[in-house]
Scaffold this motif. Structure first.
Motif, PDB file in Angstrom:
ATOM      1  N   SER A 478       0.730  -1.285   0.092  1.00 44.35           N
ATOM      2  CA  SER A 478       0.239   0.089   0.019  1.00 44.35           C
ATOM      3  C   SER A 478       0.731   1.300  -0.099  1.00 44.35           C
ATOM      4  CB  SER A 478      -0.770   0.142   1.194  1.00 44.35           C
ATOM      5  OG  SER A 478      -1.693   1.193   1.264  1.00 44.35           O
ATOM      6  N   LEU A 479       0.478   2.181  -0.749  1.00 45.16           N
ATOM      7  CA  LEU A 479       1.049   3.642  -0.776  1.00 45.16           C
ATOM      8  C   LEU A 479      -0.023   4.828  -0.337  1.00 45.16           C
ATOM      9  CD1 LEU A 479       3.723   5.361  -1.477  1.00 45.16           C
ATOM     10  CD2 LEU A 479       2.693   5.493  -3.426  1.00 45.16           C
ATOM     11  N   THR A 480       0.135   5.458   0.600  1.00 49.49           N
ATOM     12  CA  THR A 480      -0.817   6.219   1.046  1.00 49.49           C
ATOM     13  C   THR A 480      -0.926   7.489   0.045  1.00 49.49           C
ATOM     14  OG1 THR A 480       0.567   7.717   2.458  1.00 49.49           O
ATOM     15  CG2 THR A 480      -0.536   5.757   3.494  1.00 49.49           C
ATOM     16  N   GLN A 481      -2.033   8.166   0.172  1.00 50.90           N
ATOM     17  CA  GLN A 481      -2.143   9.536  -0.826  1.00 50.90           C
ATOM     18  C   GLN A 481      -1.161  10.452  -0.279  1.00 50.90           C
ATOM     19  OE1 GLN A 481      -3.316  12.270  -3.476  1.00 50.90           O
ATOM     20  NE2 GLN A 481      -4.240  10.167  -3.353  1.00 50.90           N
ATOM     21  N   LYS A 482      -0.924  10.689   1.042  1.00 50.68           N
ATOM     22  CA  LYS A 482       0.082  11.600   1.543  1.00 50.68           C
ATOM     23  C   LYS A 482       1.671  11.009   1.011  1.00 50.68           C
ATOM     24  CE  LYS A 482       2.159  13.041   6.135  1.00 50.68           C
ATOM     25  NZ  LYS A 482       1.956  13.234   7.478  1.00 50.68           N
TER      26      LYS A 482
END
Length: 843
Positions: A478-482
């Motif tokens: 997973s890669l966060t929007q931030k």
């Protein structure tokens, strides 16, 4: 190297796969300098007419007093505080579905932009998108909360894939064939190199160390003092080491000596530790030595059966080094592959591990006083822990047997030859890792410099085969929007596209922001941003549960009010502002002349579920052999003219229904029979041929018009039936420019089913059926589109000569485009053009 041994290190795995805190996306703000807005808008509007095909309707006000101005191709929104923005027609339809500015998403904040094949536009509280088919969607301004990344493999991917070797072994490949495939051009053959040599392995470097002997005894020797002087301690003895005054000292506690007491000794040099049953201390008694917190990765207790240990001082810390024979004793403890795997895979691992170790035999590394480390910086070595591992085995010792299968010994059981991998005359650098995503890599792609021929990438479908039982055959992260914003240096990230290299690893990642800006980073930087398991990264998609463009806007979810059956539609319309979506519930409504405000949408549940009905129930009295219809809506006294009065006083346009089905109109009283009726224009009377009963009830079309629209207003998912609209008038009148009708059924009305007079009007999936004069007529209006509709069985007669009756008519220079529409079985003609009108079919 990233090796499969990390599979056995749960702490490391947990650190790689640890949760990442979600981020809340901030909306995009588009702000114009206040002093320049008025002049900028004036210039914008001056160009808009030419750009948008000319102004074709009036202007109006939005809820905050901003202005809107309609053009052929869209609407411009502007005010003294709001920079002018164009909302093109398709986007305006999507905005209208949500209630324009009165709805959930507010006002447009920036110009429309292309996003793949879609069009998108930033609004106050969302980004609206429209697909090529006209359907729309809304996504959060800041983009998805996170992205789910899909990949495969684990490790650097240079040289042998361990899980690939396993799948090959399942297919029957030998260890030699496996190695010579992954190290292309190499040979896996017998060699006398380092046949009986010892290797130095760093086991521990720490402030303190504790060792414990089990089974039998150990002996200690100060290599800086009298070499012959030794201290012997029995089984269960504990040895603690630390630095004292910069020198190494130990405290020994032997439970076999009475009284039991700890003895502390300061050493002059390195401490050498032997234990019984090894080559260094031959004995029938067998001992093992355990070092607590050994192995830098796991910091667990590791037990050793072979060799000896030398402890010294390095960088002001205790440094413990194991010394053992490379060809077998070291390899027995090499924990790079689970012991229960197929023999050919185990042998390939033993040969690759041996070859790698031999390449490090040239000199002792000053940083560790060793040839190799006991962790993946070199190779994972866990001594007796791995050699004695019988997990999943049908019999213990499978790994040891694989090592022994790659060694030739003399009569004294000492190694004389072993299998190694060579390229030409030199030992190959047998790098390996857990698995790949379908292709190994050139070494230069990972570490730079020239790539040896045997370390060039090769196809590796075996890593991804089911038979490999590879847990990393596919993985997600997973890669966060931030983190995505930080990585790509964009204000938002809506989409991430992955470009692959020839070895199937990620080459670059390109992000597209919510307003269409793009930024690209290297595959290495993208992988580093989330600590990816491998460079085989294939997709990065918005995580499930986050807002995406996959769902389609349904205007029924944006109702400002819902009108129940029998309630006043006009009252609900009047109570709501322009732009509102007014919904109808399931049932029958009896309105006359409903008029929508500009930009309002009137939306039903379905064309057979939300029905505007212009009929009333009537009675029939016997008159000779037929029956006369009686109703207050039929004037009792005839007038000289048969012209209709406003409202419901026009029997020339009244239709008779029995049990909801229209009866056939005949031309003379003498022709009246069951299933027919006749209109006596002179005496203003209706006659039918069957007596009324519980099973035969009559209704009469009496109301003159169902509804009409204003600019940009729309009507859809409703039925309009049984209206007594007069000749050349519509039961539904699309009067305002850019009006729309969709999923609308107009049937069994007296005059025109749908009458269009507003330019830029669109009719989609409408059904004009069995209307007396015509199905659809268009008069004066330009740029009218009719798509995916049906116009059938209209124009069934009763109109004076010269009056058009049929399917679709265009008159008075109207311009109509028709696509995907069925026009058939209509009165005196399916299509008619007159008075300079044009009609074209398009795809």
């Amino acid at each position: 190297m990233k090796l499969i041994s990390a599979l056995l290190g749960t702490a490391l795995l947990a650190s790689l796969l640890g949760p990442v805190a979600p981020a809340t996306a901030a909306p995009i703000q588009v702000v114009a300098a206040a002093p320049s807005i008025a002049s900028a808008n004036k210039a914008y509007l001056a160009k808009a007419a030419a750009k948008l095909g000319g102004a074709d309707a009036g202007t109006g006000k939005l809820r905050d007093a901003s202005s809107w101005r309609a053009y052929r191709d869209g609407v411009v929104v502007y005010s003294t505080k709001r920079k002018a923005v164009t909302v093109y027609k398709a986007m305006a339809n999507v905005w209208a579905d949500t209630g324009w500015e009165t709805g959930k998403y507010g006002y447009p904040k920036a110009e429309q932009y292309a996003y793949g094949k879609d069009k998108r536009q930033v609004f106050d509280k969302a980004i609206l998108g429209v697909r090529p088919d006209g359907t729309g969607y809304a996504i959060a301004n800041g983009g998805p909360a996170s992205f789910t990344i899909n990949g495969a493999g684990w490790g650097h991917g240079v040289g042998m894939s361990q899980y690939g070797a396993r799948a090959m072994a399942v297919e029957g490949w030998s260890a030699q064939r496996i190695l010579e495939y992954y190290y292309s051009g190499s040979k896996a053959d017998w060699s006398t190199r380092y046949a009986n040599s010892d290797i130095r392995v760093q086991l521990l470097k720490a402030d303190t160390a504790r060792l414990r002997v089990a089974g039998s005894a150990m002996q200690l020797r100060d290599l800086g003092g009298d070499y012959k002087k030794t201290t012997v301690a029995g089984r269960g003895s504990i040895l603690d080491l630390k630095l004292s005054g910069g020198k190494l000292s130990y405290t020994l506690k032997d439970p076999n000596k009475k009284p039991v007491k700890a003895v502390t000794v300061t050493l002059k040099g390195k401490l050498e530790i032997l234990w019984e049953g090894t080559r260094a201390w031959p004995s029938e008694n067998i001992s093992v030595l355990t070092v607590e917190k050994a192995n830098a990765e796991n910091r667990g207790a590791v037990t050793y059966k072979h060799g000896k240990i030398q402890v010294g001082v390095l960088d002001k810390q205790v440094n413990a080094v194991g010394v053992m024979r490379l060809n077998d004793e070291y390899l027995y403890g090499l924990a790079e592959m689970p012991s229960f795997w197929e023999p050919a895979a185990l042998q390939a691992q033993a040969i690759a591990g041996r070859t790698y170790a031999m390449r490090n035999m040239g000199s002792v590394k000053a940083a560790c006083d060793c040839n190799v480390y006991d962790e993946v910086k070199s190779q994972k070595y866990t001594g007796w822990n791995h050699e004695n591992d019988a997990v999943g085995l049908t019999s213990a010792g499978a790994w040891k047997a694989a090592v022994d299968a790659t060694v030739q010994r003399n009569a004294a059981k000492g190694p004389v030859k072993s299998r190694v991998v060579t390229y030409g005359t030199a030992l190959a650098e047998t790098l390996y890792s857990s698995s790949t995503g379908g292709h190994t890599r050139d070494s230069s792609a990972v570490w730079g410099g020239p790539t040896p021929a045997y370390l060039r990438g090769v196809k590796d479908e075996w890593s991804t085969m089911v038979s490999s039982k590879n847990p990393y055959r596919s993985w997600t992260d997973s890669l966060t929007q931030k983190d995505a914003r930080k990585l790509f240096k964009l204000p938002s990230v809506a989409k991430i596209s992955i470009a692959s290299s020839t070895d199937k690893t990620i080459k670059t990642a390109t992000a597209t922001s919510m307003d269409g800006k793009k930024a690209t980073v290297s595959g290495r930087d993208f992988r580093t941003s989330f600590n990816g398991l491998s460079p085989w990264i294939f997709t990065a998609k918005p995580a499930s549960g986050t807002t995406t463009a996959n769902s389609t806007i349904n205007p029924a979810k944006y109702c400002s009010t819902t009108v129940k059956s029998g309630a006043s539609i006009q009252k609900a319309i009047n109570a709501k502002p322009e732009g509102a979506v007014i919904c109808l519930g399931t049932g029958t409504f009896k309105p006359t002349g409903v008029k929508l405000k500009s930009r309002q949408t009137l939306l039903g549940v379905g064309s057979t579920k939300s029905v505007l009905d212009g009929r009333i129930e009537v009675k029939a009295k016997k008159a000779a052999k037929i029956y006369k219809i009686s109703s207050k809506y039929i004037p009792a006294k005839a007038k000289k003219s048969a012209a209709c009065k406003p409202g419901a006083q026009c029997n020339t346009a009244q239709l008779l229904f029995a049990n909801g089905s229209p009866l056939k109109r005949v031309t003379a009283k003498s022709k009246v029979k069951a299933g027919t009726y006749w209109v006596d224009h002179k005496n203003r009377a209706l006659y039918t041929g069957k007596a009324p009963s519980k099973k035969n009830k009559y209704s009469l079309a009496v109301r003159s018009k169902a509804l009409s629209t204003s600019t940009f207003s729309r009507v859809g998912r409703i039925g309009v039936v049984g209206y007594a609209n007069a000749t050349n008038t519509g039961a539904v009148v699309l009067k305002g420019a850019h009006s729309q009708a969709f999923s609308l059924r107009s049937a069994d009305n007296h005059g025109i089913g749908i009458q269009v007079t507003g330019r830029g009007t669109e009719l989609k999936t409408v059904n004009a059926y069995r209307n007396g004069q015509a199905g659809i007529t268009v008069s004066t209006a330009k740029n009218v589109k009719i798509t995916k509709s049906s116009i059938t069985a209209n124009g069934w007669g009763g109109f004076k000569p010269g009056t058009y009756s049929g399917g679709l008519a265009a008159a008075k220079k109207a311009a109509v485009k028709v696509s995907g529409t069925k026009i058939s079985k209509n009165g005196t003609g399916n299509i008619r053009r007159s008075s300079g009108a044009s009609m074209k079919r398009y795809k």
